[in-house]
Every structure is written in C-alpha cells, then in structure tokens.
Design a protein around this motif. Structure first.
Motif, PDB file in Angstrom:
ATOM      1  N   PRO A  68      43.407  39.014  43.687  1.00 45.48           N
ATOM      2  CA  PRO A  68      43.112  39.834  42.790  1.00 45.48           C
ATOM      3  C   PRO A  68      43.609  39.074  41.359  1.00 45.48           C
ATOM      4  CG  PRO A  68      44.990  40.693  43.967  1.00 45.48           C
ATOM      5  CD  PRO A  68      44.370  39.625  44.646  1.00 45.48           C
ATOM      6  N   LEU A  69      42.744  39.840  40.124  1.00 41.79           N
ATOM      7  CA  LEU A  69      42.979  39.354  38.837  1.00 41.79           C
ATOM      8  C   LEU A  69      43.924  40.489  38.160  1.00 41.79           C
ATOM      9  CD1 LEU A  69      39.222  38.836  37.971  1.00 41.79           C
ATOM     10  CD2 LEU A  69      41.057  37.347  39.042  1.00 41.79           C
ATOM     11  N   ILE A  70      44.835  39.987  37.204  1.00 44.85           N
ATOM     12  CA  ILE A  70      45.496  40.792  36.314  1.00 44.85           C
ATOM     13  C   ILE A  70      45.054  41.298  35.122  1.00 44.85           C
ATOM     14  CG2 ILE A  70      47.771  40.829  35.098  1.00 44.85           C
ATOM     15  CD1 ILE A  70      48.887  38.512  37.019  1.00 44.85           C
ATOM     16  N   LEU A  85      41.346  45.442  46.641  1.00 46.66           N
ATOM     17  CA  LEU A  85      42.656  46.290  46.643  1.00 46.66           C
ATOM     18  C   LEU A  85      42.354  47.763  46.056  1.00 46.66           C
ATOM     19  CD1 LEU A  85      45.578  43.768  46.152  1.00 46.66           C
ATOM     20  CD2 LEU A  85      44.595  44.430  48.364  1.00 46.66           C
ATOM     21  N   VAL A 132      46.141  47.852  41.233  1.00 43.49           N
ATOM     22  CA  VAL A 132      46.038  47.072  40.190  1.00 43.49           C
ATOM     23  C   VAL A 132      46.856  46.505  39.466  1.00 43.49           C
ATOM     24  CG1 VAL A 132      45.592  48.846  38.328  1.00 43.49           C
ATOM     25  CG2 VAL A 132      44.491  46.877  38.066  1.00 43.49           C
ATOM     26  N   ALA A 185      42.525  38.506  33.674  1.00 40.33           N
ATOM     27  CA  ALA A 185      42.639  37.163  33.005  1.00 40.33           C
ATOM     28  C   ALA A 185      43.745  36.563  34.223  1.00 40.33           C
ATOM     29  CB  ALA A 185      43.357  36.963  31.697  1.00 40.33           C
ATOM     30  N   PRO A 186      42.942  35.780  35.008  1.00 41.37           N
ATOM     31  CA  PRO A 186      43.786  34.853  35.804  1.00 41.37           C
ATOM     32  C   PRO A 186      44.234  33.500  35.154  1.00 41.37           C
ATOM     33  CG  PRO A 186      41.596  34.526  36.733  1.00 41.37           C
ATOM     34  CD  PRO A 186      41.626  35.453  35.338  1.00 41.37           C
ATOM     35  N   LYS A 228      53.036  39.539  49.954  1.00 47.37           N
ATOM     36  CA  LYS A 228      52.332  40.750  49.350  1.00 47.37           C
ATOM     37  C   LYS A 228      51.521  40.322  48.293  1.00 47.37           C
ATOM     38  CE  LYS A 228      55.588  43.719  51.597  1.00 47.37           C
ATOM     39  NZ  LYS A 228      56.453  42.887  52.331  1.00 47.37           N
ATOM     40  N   PRO A 267      48.532  38.298  47.201  1.00 48.58           N
ATOM     41  CA  PRO A 267      47.633  37.722  47.887  1.00 48.58           C
ATOM     42  C   PRO A 267      47.517  36.258  47.415  1.00 48.58           C
ATOM     43  CG  PRO A 267      46.523  39.831  47.319  1.00 48.58           C
ATOM     44  CD  PRO A 267      47.792  39.571  46.539  1.00 48.58           C
TER      45      PRO A 267
HETATM   46  P1  AMP Z   1      47.075  34.619  38.511  1.00 49.60           P
HETATM   47  O1  AMP Z   1      45.923  35.380  37.785  1.00 49.60           O
HETATM   48  O2  AMP Z   1      46.488  33.144  38.668  1.00 49.60           O
HETATM   49  O3  AMP Z   1      48.097  34.513  37.446  1.00 49.60           O
HETATM   50  O4  AMP Z   1      47.597  35.304  39.562  1.00 49.60           O
HETATM   51  C1  AMP Z   1      47.700  36.720  39.789  1.00 49.60           C
HETATM   52  C2  AMP Z   1      48.682  37.182  40.853  1.00 49.60           C
HETATM   53  O5  AMP Z   1      48.836  38.382  41.102  1.00 49.60           O
HETATM   54  C3  AMP Z   1      48.380  36.594  42.285  1.00 49.60           C
HETATM   55  O6  AMP Z   1      49.241  35.895  42.952  1.00 49.60           O
HETATM   56  C4  AMP Z   1      47.696  37.846  42.617  1.00 49.60           C
HETATM   57  O7  AMP Z   1      47.695  37.867  44.026  1.00 49.60           O
HETATM   58  C5  AMP Z   1      48.644  38.662  42.064  1.00 49.60           C
HETATM   59  N1  AMP Z   1      48.200  40.043  41.971  1.00 49.60           N
HETATM   60  C6  AMP Z   1      47.185  40.536  41.225  1.00 49.60           C
HETATM   61  N2  AMP Z   1      46.925  41.860  41.590  1.00 49.60           N
HETATM   62  C7  AMP Z   1      47.570  42.237  42.579  1.00 49.60           C
HETATM   63  C8  AMP Z   1      47.571  43.421  43.636  1.00 49.60           C
HETATM   64  N3  AMP Z   1      47.049  44.387  42.921  1.00 49.60           N
HETATM   65  N4  AMP Z   1      48.361  43.520  44.335  1.00 49.60           N
HETATM   66  C9  AMP Z   1      49.322  42.411  44.544  1.00 49.60           C
HETATM   67  N5  AMP Z   1      49.292  41.131  44.047  1.00 49.60           N
HETATM   68  C10 AMP Z   1      48.335  41.050  42.911  1.00 49.60           C
END
Ligand code: AMP
Ligand code: MG
Length: 508
Positions: free
Chosen positions: A65-67, A117, A120, A143-144, A229, A231
C-alpha cells in the motif's frame, strides 16, 4: 513519456511550477517531489487509476500500500474512520514530520491506494515543497518512495531520474533530503500502537507521548516465519546490486574483520566496496572505501546510507562489506534498512578475526642489513591469502644503515631491490599475541627470548617451517656466499607461504 525536470528553491518556491505540478496530479498524472524523509512519487490518492500508474512506474507489487500525504489535521478525518484518541497528541507532537499513522480507511479511499487493505496510512510531511504540492494537488497525495521497487530509496532528484525518467510526468528537484530514511510507520488500529517500520521518530520518542508502543518483531533480525505487518517490509528492499554483508562486533573487531574479508575477496579477483565511518575510514587501505557518516552523529549516517548504496551500483562492485551500528535511537532504522539491503546477511566479526592467527610478521637478523630484509621482501612478493604487515628488524642496530651492497646485487639479479631500505632495531613494540617473530638463527631467537620474557611466537625461520638447517650468515664472505644465502632464504619463504596460506583453508 518525456519527464519534465524542474529545480525548485525551497526558500523561494516558484508557485507557478507548483501549480503546474498540482494540475498534473489532479489530472491523474505522476509527479516526484522531495519530502524531509526521501523523495516521493506523488499521485492523487483518491484516484484508483492514478494508483495503478504509480505501481506500474515503480514496478511495485500492488499489494504494497501507498502512504497518503496531507497538510491539515482536519483532512485526516476525511479519509480515516475510528481515529483513536491518542492520534491528536501524536499529531500535535510529530506532525508535520516523519511519522506515518495507520487507521481504518474511509470509503472514499480506493483499494488501489491501500493495496486492497481496509486501512490507510497517513502522513503530514514538513518539507515546504511537499506541502505546497499537496495543497496544489487537492490535499490528498499518495506517495511511495520515488525509486524502482527494490532499489535504494532516492534522497536526491538524480536518484529519481536514474530510476523513473521516462516513466513519470514531472520531477521536482529540491536538492538533498534532510533525513534520508523513510518515515516511521505506526499502526494506530491496535492497542498499544505498533511500530511497523522504524524511522527517525523512535519508539522512545513515541512513548514519551503515548506511554507504551509495541514493535513488530519481524522487522529486524533473521528471516522469520511470520510476514511483517507492513506489507512493504516483506520485500528485499533498498538493495544494491552487489552482495552486501554486515559485519558485527565491537568497532576494532569489525575493522579487522572487514580488512581481512576485503583482502581475500580482492585476492579472489573481486571488486570490493567498504561502508566505513568518519571514525574508522583511516584504517582501511584496500577496496573502494566510502564514508557513510559519523558514529558520533548517526543522523549523518541515515542521510547518506541510500546514496552510498547507489554509488556502489555505479562502481559495479561485486561485494560490499559494511560496519554495523548501535541499535539505539535512529540506529534501529539504520540497521533495519541495512539489514534488508543485505538480505539479512550478517556475520560476527569475531569469527573472522579469530581465523587469522598472525597479523604481522617480523624477520629478525643481527644487523637488519642482509638476511632479514631479504626474507621480508621475498615474502611480500608472495601471493598470501590473508593480509600481513611484513617487516624486518635487527638485534644489533646502533644507527640506521643501508642494505649491504652484495645483498642488493643479488636482489637485483632476481629482479628485486632493497634500495633505500635502512636498518631498524628490534624493540618491545614487536612483542604482541598476533605478531609472528621469525629469526634467522638461534642467536637472535635466544636473544629475543632472554630480553623479552613475555615474547610468545618466536621461532627460527627454519624451525617454523619444519627444517633443521638454519639460514647461514654470509657476512664478510664472497658474493657467492650471499647468493647461496639468498637461495636458502628463498626456499624457506616458499615453505612459509604454504604454511601461512594453509591457515585459511577450510576457513573463509
Ligand atoms: P513507501 O511508500 O515505499 O514508503 O512504503 C510505504 C510503507 O508503508 C510500506 O512498507 C507499506 O507496506 C506500509 N503501509 C502503507 N499502508 C499501510 C497499511 N494500510 N497497513 C500497513 N502498512 C502500510
Ligand atoms: Mg519504498
């Protein structure tokens, strides 16, 4: 697709560029931008199609997932539900900043953004360019990190261009980021909140605000049965192209072990990199050595780590050895990224150090103008599988004297030289557990043993390699006597080389 690259001055933001960038995102496009943690790949978080483009550009598995990035606390309530009470105090203390919190998602947030999921992840960045872009894009930007999935995260616009040029609409170049590691991810859907990814906001800092937090056990240490937890934490990540090994021990052991590992890898024809620090860099001599920062100020290490890993890709090294860092404060986040970059390959420094019985070999003769320097030079020319400091010393050296001219003549006839060498007296500095002292005959051996009661590894050269005949002393003889002496030493050094190299067999 042609990627537009725009330089932005943080202190004097060109609002027109930001409005244009916002427009691209509102229309479903992708814009990479700086944040205080790493560069992010921005898209409209409420647009399912934009999320698909994000995954495609990064080559990221779509279950990761994305943040979602916001700029106002009120906006959190528009995309998350059942927001627990402690959220407000955490936000008060750490937002804007490098903390991501996970909540139950509102129906507005598409499953594309959350990797399927029902939760968020939300963060409010502090970087001025990031904030203006989010505002100009409508308030919700997923934004990942703006890298190709699996590669070290980008901390400069050049890193983004390396990975994503031609795959995204625009890259905003705001210079180097401040922190250099991705945000701390905190799961607010459990009691107490759980850290899923360590970052600059540490467990200790969170606990000051909310009492207890827990830590997902799977995020550090060896390969585990249970999936992490978050992903994203399950993938090999941040990885340089070369095989990376973390060497663990106290600093002295780490340096000694890395020196040995690098020496033997280079011997084996490999191109090798070392991740060193301000405090240790002077102790390395072989390999491609990069300084990741200061142990005194670990923030510098966090800031440089990904960049150093990427630089090694450019150097096309085969292997990289890294020192390890204390698991406190931001050290947890540094070790977490390093451990993942290494695919959990960690080795104890002490095991490597123990494999090497001797680190220095000192040849001892009477005056250090003939037999000793020859033995030392012949050994230096050998292919040794471990690294040794090789020296010669004399038992009777009143002042520095040049090499005996007949010795030099013989050396030259073998294509070598000792020109410029001057004799050095034996001293107590040559007595230590890891120094092998090899004397030319019994006279010097007995002298060393009687003068230094604590001397341990003292042998005549012939005795050490299992021969009965000593090296003859040609002093005052004809050139022929020097030639025979050279021959004798040469034979013994061949045997010594075999013996030293046998120490590593079955080892490394
Ligand atoms: P990045 O965007 O590369 O910084 O990665 C985002 C990180 O946040 C990853 O490890 C995702 O698995 C984690 N992440 C984002 N949304 C969720 C969520 N809803 N539950 C668990 N982990 C999340
Ligand atoms: Mg990432």
């Amino acid at each position: 697709m042609k990627t537009i690259l725009k330089k932005i001055d943080k202190n004097n933001i060109d609002m027109q560029v930001l409005e244009d960038a916002g427009e691209i995102i509102r229309r479903g496009g992708l814009v990479a931008f700086p944040t205080e943690t790493v560069y992010g790949l921005g898209a409209d978080a409420l647009d399912e199609e934009a999320a698909k483009k994000t995954y495609a550009a990064k080559g990221r598995p779509s279950d990761n997932p994305l943040i979602v990035h916001i700029t106002k606390y009120e906006d959190l309530e528009k995309i998350a539900v059942d927001i627990p009470r402690e959220t407000a105090v955490l936000a008060e203390r750490f937002w804007p900043g490098p903390l991501t919190m996970i909540f139950k998602k509102d129906a507005k947030v598409p499953y594309g953004t959350t990797g399927g999921l029902d939760t968020v992840a939300v963060r409010m960045p502090s970087d001025a360019i990031a904030r203006e872009l989010i505002r100009a894009s409508g308030g919700f930007v997923s934004a990942p990190s703006a890298n190709t999935s699996g590669r070290p995260s980008p901390t400069k616009a050049e890193h983004v261009m390396e990975d994503l040029a031609g795959k995204v609409d625009m890259v905003l170049d705001g210079g180097s980021v401040e922190i250099g590691l991705e945000s701390t991810v905190l799961d607010m859907t459990v009691e107490p909140p759980m850290i899923l990814r360590p970052g600059a906001i540490t467990a200790g800092m969170l606990e000051e605000v909310v009492g207890m937090v827990s830590i997902d056990e799977t995020i550090l240490g060896a390969e585990s049965e249970t999936a992490p937890k978050a992903p994203g934490m399950k993938y090999r990540h941040y990885a340089p192209k070369a095989k990376l090994t973390i060497v663990e021990g106290n600093i002295r052991e780490e340096v000694l072990a890395i020196r040995q590992l690098v020496y033997s890898a280079i011997n084996g024809g490999k191109k090798v990199g070392i991740i060193a620090t301000d405090e240790t860099i002077q102790y390395y001599s072989n390999g491609i050595i990069k300084n990741v920062g200061s142990r005194e100020d670990e923030k510098t290490i966090a800031r440089n780590l990904f960049s150093v890993l990427r630089e090694f890709d450019g150097e096309e090294v085969d292997e990289i050895y890294s020192e390890s860092f204390a698991m406190r404060g931001i050290g947890n986040a540094i070790m977490n990224r390093l451990d993942k970059a290494a695919g959990h390959l960690r080795i104890p420094a002490a095991d490597i150090v123990r494999r090497q019985r001797y680190r220095r070999i000192v040849f001892v003769s009477q005056t250090d103008t003939c037999r000793g320097p020859v033995a030392a030079e012949l050994l230096r020319q050998k292919h040794l599988q471990q690294e040794y400091v090789i020296d010669s010393r004399g038992m009777v050296v009143l002042f520095p004297e040049p090499i005996n001219p007949k010795v030099e003549a013989i050396m030259r006839s073998h294509g070598m030289t000792l020109e410029g060498y001057t004799s050095v007296p034996f001293s107590g500095a040559e007595i230590a557990g890891d120094i092998l002292i090899l004397t030319m005959d019994e006279v010097q051996k007995n002298k060393v043993l009687s003068e230094y009661g604590n001397a341990l590894s003292v042998y005549t050269l012939n005795e050490f390699v299992g021969e009965t005949e000593e090296v003859p002393d040609p002093y005052g003889g004809a050139l022929n006597a020097y030639g025979l002496c050279h021959e004798k030493i040469s034979g013994l050094i061949d045997k010594l080389t075999e013996k030293l190299n046998s120490y590593t067999e079955g080892g490394a």
